[in-house]
Design a protein around this motif. Structure first.
Motif, PDB file in Angstrom:
ATOM      1  N   HIS A   1      -0.246 -12.876   5.683  1.00 47.40           N
ATOM      2  CA  HIS A   1       0.778 -12.334   4.792  1.00 47.40           C
ATOM      3  C   HIS A   1       1.162 -13.351   3.719  1.00 47.40           C
ATOM      4  O   HIS A   1       1.411 -12.976   2.568  1.00 47.40           O
ATOM      5  CB  HIS A   1       2.013 -11.933   5.590  1.00 47.40           C
ATOM      6  N   GLU A   2       1.192 -14.610   4.082  1.00 41.88           N
ATOM      7  CA  GLU A   2       1.520 -15.646   3.106  1.00 41.88           C
ATOM      8  C   GLU A   2       0.432 -15.763   2.037  1.00 41.88           C
ATOM      9  O   GLU A   2       0.727 -15.947   0.853  1.00 41.88           O
ATOM     10  CB  GLU A   2       1.700 -16.981   3.813  1.00 41.88           C
ATOM     11  N   ARG A   3      -0.825 -15.654   2.451  1.00 39.66           N
ATOM     12  CA  ARG A   3      -1.945 -15.810   1.509  1.00 39.66           C
ATOM     13  C   ARG A   3      -2.186 -14.573   0.653  1.00 39.66           C
ATOM     14  O   ARG A   3      -2.903 -14.656  -0.344  1.00 39.66           O
ATOM     15  CB  ARG A   3      -3.230 -16.144   2.272  1.00 39.66           C
ATOM     16  N   HIS A   4      -1.620 -13.434   1.039  1.00 36.10           N
ATOM     17  CA  HIS A   4      -1.900 -12.182   0.326  1.00 36.10           C
ATOM     18  C   HIS A   4      -0.597 -11.493  -0.094  1.00 36.10           C
ATOM     19  O   HIS A   4      -0.275 -10.409   0.403  1.00 36.10           O
ATOM     20  CB  HIS A   4      -2.741 -11.256   1.212  1.00 36.10           C
ATOM     21  N   PRO A   5       0.133 -12.092  -1.020  1.00 33.54           N
ATOM     22  CA  PRO A   5       1.382 -11.443  -1.467  1.00 33.54           C
ATOM     23  C   PRO A   5       1.144 -10.090  -2.117  1.00 33.54           C
ATOM     24  O   PRO A   5       2.025  -9.224  -2.064  1.00 33.54           O
ATOM     25  CB  PRO A   5       1.969 -12.457  -2.454  1.00 33.54           C
ATOM     26  N   ASP A   6      -0.029  -9.879  -2.725  1.00 32.88           N
ATOM     27  CA  ASP A   6      -0.322  -8.571  -3.306  1.00 32.88           C
ATOM     28  C   ASP A   6      -0.378  -7.493  -2.221  1.00 32.88           C
ATOM     29  O   ASP A   6      -0.013  -6.335  -2.461  1.00 32.88           O
ATOM     30  CB  ASP A   6      -1.648  -8.593  -4.074  1.00 32.88           C
ATOM     31  N   PHE A   7      -0.840  -7.853  -1.033  1.00 33.36           N
ATOM     32  CA  PHE A   7      -0.863  -6.914   0.088  1.00 33.36           C
ATOM     33  C   PHE A   7       0.554  -6.463   0.421  1.00 33.36           C
ATOM     34  O   PHE A   7       0.807  -5.274   0.646  1.00 33.36           O
ATOM     35  CB  PHE A   7      -1.521  -7.579   1.300  1.00 33.36           C
ATOM     36  N   ILE A   8       1.481  -7.401   0.429  1.00 31.24           N
ATOM     37  CA  ILE A   8       2.877  -7.077   0.723  1.00 31.24           C
ATOM     38  C   ILE A   8       3.422  -6.104  -0.326  1.00 31.24           C
ATOM     39  O   ILE A   8       4.096  -5.123   0.003  1.00 31.24           O
ATOM     40  CB  ILE A   8       3.734  -8.358   0.745  1.00 31.24           C
ATOM     41  N   ARG A   9       3.132  -6.372  -1.578  1.00 35.29           N
ATOM     42  CA  ARG A   9       3.626  -5.500  -2.651  1.00 35.29           C
ATOM     43  C   ARG A   9       3.002  -4.102  -2.547  1.00 35.29           C
ATOM     44  O   ARG A   9       3.697  -3.090  -2.724  1.00 35.29           O
ATOM     45  CB  ARG A   9       3.306  -6.115  -4.015  1.00 35.29           C
ATOM     46  N   LEU A  10       1.715  -4.046  -2.262  1.00 32.70           N
ATOM     47  CA  LEU A  10       1.038  -2.754  -2.152  1.00 32.70           C
ATOM     48  C   LEU A  10       1.610  -1.925  -1.013  1.00 32.70           C
ATOM     49  O   LEU A  10       1.809  -0.713  -1.152  1.00 32.70           O
ATOM     50  CB  LEU A  10      -0.463  -2.970  -1.933  1.00 32.70           C
ATOM     51  N   VAL A  11       1.875  -2.560   0.118  1.00 29.16           N
ATOM     52  CA  VAL A  11       2.452  -1.849   1.260  1.00 29.16           C
ATOM     53  C   VAL A  11       3.854  -1.357   0.921  1.00 29.16           C
ATOM     54  O   VAL A  11       4.236  -0.227   1.264  1.00 29.16           O
ATOM     55  CB  VAL A  11       2.477  -2.748   2.505  1.00 29.16           C
ATOM     56  N   SER A  12       4.632  -2.186   0.232  1.00 26.79           N
ATOM     57  CA  SER A  12       5.976  -1.769  -0.187  1.00 26.79           C
ATOM     58  C   SER A  12       5.897  -0.562  -1.115  1.00 26.79           C
ATOM     59  O   SER A  12       6.687   0.395  -0.994  1.00 26.79           O
ATOM     60  CB  SER A  12       6.692  -2.928  -0.885  1.00 26.79           C
ATOM     61  N   ILE A  13       4.967  -0.590  -2.051  1.00 22.40           N
ATOM     62  CA  ILE A  13       4.790   0.526  -2.990  1.00 22.40           C
ATOM     63  C   ILE A  13       4.373   1.785  -2.250  1.00 22.40           C
ATOM     64  O   ILE A  13       4.887   2.878  -2.511  1.00 22.40           O
ATOM     65  CB  ILE A  13       3.746   0.146  -4.063  1.00 22.40           C
ATOM     66  N   GLU A  14       3.467   1.642  -1.298  1.00 22.96           N
ATOM     67  CA  GLU A  14       3.004   2.808  -0.545  1.00 22.96           C
ATOM     68  C   GLU A  14       4.127   3.394   0.302  1.00 22.96           C
ATOM     69  O   GLU A  14       4.196   4.613   0.495  1.00 22.96           O
ATOM     70  CB  GLU A  14       1.808   2.433   0.325  1.00 22.96           C
ATOM     71  N   ASN A  15       5.018   2.574   0.792  1.00 27.31           N
ATOM     72  CA  ASN A  15       6.168   3.087   1.534  1.00 27.31           C
ATOM     73  C   ASN A  15       7.101   3.873   0.623  1.00 27.31           C
ATOM     74  O   ASN A  15       7.695   4.874   1.047  1.00 27.31           O
ATOM     75  CB  ASN A  15       6.917   1.933   2.205  1.00 27.31           C
ATOM     76  N   ILE A  16       7.252   3.435  -0.616  1.00 28.84           N
ATOM     77  CA  ILE A  16       8.056   4.185  -1.585  1.00 28.84           C
ATOM     78  C   ILE A  16       7.488   5.586  -1.773  1.00 28.84           C
ATOM     79  O   ILE A  16       8.222   6.558  -1.940  1.00 28.84           O
ATOM     80  CB  ILE A  16       8.109   3.435  -2.932  1.00 28.84           C
ATOM     81  N   HIS A  17       6.166   5.684  -1.689  1.00 29.18           N
ATOM     82  CA  HIS A  17       5.480   6.971  -1.867  1.00 29.18           C
ATOM     83  C   HIS A  17       5.248   7.688  -0.541  1.00 29.18           C
ATOM     84  O   HIS A  17       4.434   8.616  -0.468  1.00 29.18           O
ATOM     85  CB  HIS A  17       4.162   6.755  -2.605  1.00 29.18           C
ATOM     86  N   GLY A  18       5.962   7.275   0.500  1.00 27.71           N
ATOM     87  CA  GLY A  18       5.904   7.988   1.766  1.00 27.71           C
ATOM     88  C   GLY A  18       4.577   7.886   2.489  1.00 27.71           C
ATOM     89  O   GLY A  18       4.250   8.755   3.313  1.00 27.71           O
ATOM     90  N   ALA A  19       3.805   6.834   2.180  1.00 25.18           N
ATOM     91  CA  ALA A  19       2.488   6.612   2.807  1.00 25.18           C
ATOM     92  C   ALA A  19       1.535   7.783   2.569  1.00 25.18           C
ATOM     93  O   ALA A  19       0.635   8.022   3.372  1.00 25.18           O
ATOM     94  CB  ALA A  19       2.637   6.334   4.305  1.00 25.18           C
TER      95      ALA A  19
END
Length: 221
Positions: free
Chosen positions: A107-125
């Protein structure tokens, strides 16, 4: 004599297509992570990959399918790391700590992964729910956790009757929050959760927290 360029062989065309597809995914990952699904522009991705919007749609079909492909690749990276994790030679306490550290490091090495997951949660997965590849992918970490928990309970080291999914959520929650909430947490409390000087402190704290939960004395209800 005029030289004629030799046409690309089938194998070369396949490699070129794979390289172009990978380049599009690299840039699309950055663009979606930066601007979100609604804010990202396929025209911008095309310009940055020196290709065309039409070519992107040729490879991926639509903006929605491109975002799904970005998610599939992002989740695939951590699933591959989980599959390669070898903890069978470790005792259960060391094994669960190693698993927690893997999640922390990824998770530390892939901050873009964190952002993408957050965005996908906004869109209800909705994109993940529609992806057959992600449905098949599952989580190799769960199989590893179940083996570790079984070994720990059999040896008497783990006193808690813990569900593997719950433990996976517990580990992921700390690792995700540390990266996703870095800025808001820092603004509110004046502490940077990803400051290099504090990295080992939080990495160790995560392992200690998980192990303390698994080995705590339980009182009867």
């Amino acid at each position: 004599m005029t030289s004629v360029e030799e046409p690309a062989r089938p194998g070369e065309r396949v490699r070129d297509a794979a390289r172009t597809r990978a380049e599009i995914l690299d840039v699309a990952t950055q663009e979606f992570a930066r601007a979100g699904f609604d804010g990202a522009r396929v025209d911008e991705i095309a310009a940055r990959t020196r290709t065309t919007k039409r070519m992107i749609y040729y490879y991926f079909g639509s903006k929605e399918q491109l975002f799904t492909a970005v998610l599939e690749r992002a989740y695939g990276v951590i699933r591959e790391a989980e599959q390669q994790l070898d903890v069978d030679h470790l005792d259960p306490v060391a094994a669960i700590r190693r698993l927690a550290e893997l999640t922390f490091d990824h998770h530390e090495r892939h901050p873009d992964f964190i952002r993408l997951v957050s965005i996908e949660n906004i869109h209800g997965a909705e994109h993940i729910a529609a992806s057959e590849e992600l449905a098949r992918m599952g989580s190799p970490a769960l199989a590893v956790i179940r083996r570790i928990l079984a070994a720990g309970q059999e040896s008497g080291l783990f006193t808690a009757d813990v569900d593997a999914v719950d433990l996976h959520a517990m580990i992921s929650a700390f690792c995700f929050f540390r990266v996703s909430n870095r800025h808001t947490f820092g603004a509110l409390f004046g502490r940077d959760l990803v400051a290099p000087a504090q990295r080992e402190h939080y990495r160790t704290m995560l392992g200690d927290m998980v192990i303390a939960y698994l080995t705590a004395e339980r009182t009867a209800d």
